[in-house]
Design a protein around this motif. Sequence first.
Motif: not given
Length: 254
Positions: A196-220
């Motif tokens: 969304s406009s107010t949300t930016l998530i940035v992470a080091r490239y690690r495959p295990e972070y993908i599921k965490i980011i997906e969860s963060l997207i869902m709760i935005d």
Amino acid sequence: MLTFDDFTNKIISDLNKRFSEAILEGNYIIVKSGPASMSIPISSMYREYQEVKDYKKTLKLYVGIINDILNQYKFKIDYKSVYPFLKSRDFGKGENDIQFYREQAFTDIDILYVSDMGETFRFILQTDDVDFYKMKMAAWENLNKMANPLVKLDKTLDIFCPKYSTDYNSTLLLSTALQNQIHKKIGKDYLFAIPSSTTLIVARYRPEYIKIIESLIMIDKDPNRISDKIYQYKNGVFDIIDEGYWRVKGIRNK
């Protein structure tokens, strides 16, 4: 003398040659020029014609009146308050396709431009009387003046977000200042999401972070949605991460 019906048809035809659109709705002619519009009672126009008994003079009079009124609402850009703004490629498209001034950012995301009016945004249109080169230069300069430090969401994870919530957080990804922060704290190979406009998530490239980011997207909860995709930045290229964690079509960062 023209009959009322002949006068109506003729003046609508002539107004359509001078403005974006002129249509009859009930007892009014609606005239549009770009995003602005106004209405005039057709009965008043016909009475004027009956008095002067000259169609060309009547048309000239009302073209002048319409121009004067519409120019009151003509958009005037303030280059000090214009910014780039990321939106979904589908934003503003459909039956009533709005002609936003837009450029491609990523595979499914465009850059639009907004005039920040405090309580509201006014998107820049292709039909606006604007120096678009000057507008774009000012917009990116204004964005690069914004300061918003990246902070960790959790001390144990290399996942970051901007410290302060603003309507430009997603667009800040493309600013020079934030890119420098990302490269310093994470490196030049990283994952990111802009749900969304107010949300930016940035992470080091690690495959295990993908599921965490997906969860963060869902709760935005921000209703101004942009994309539910996760992206990878590597070697100057922004790519979408697919469900199998493989990178697919993207574009090179310019």
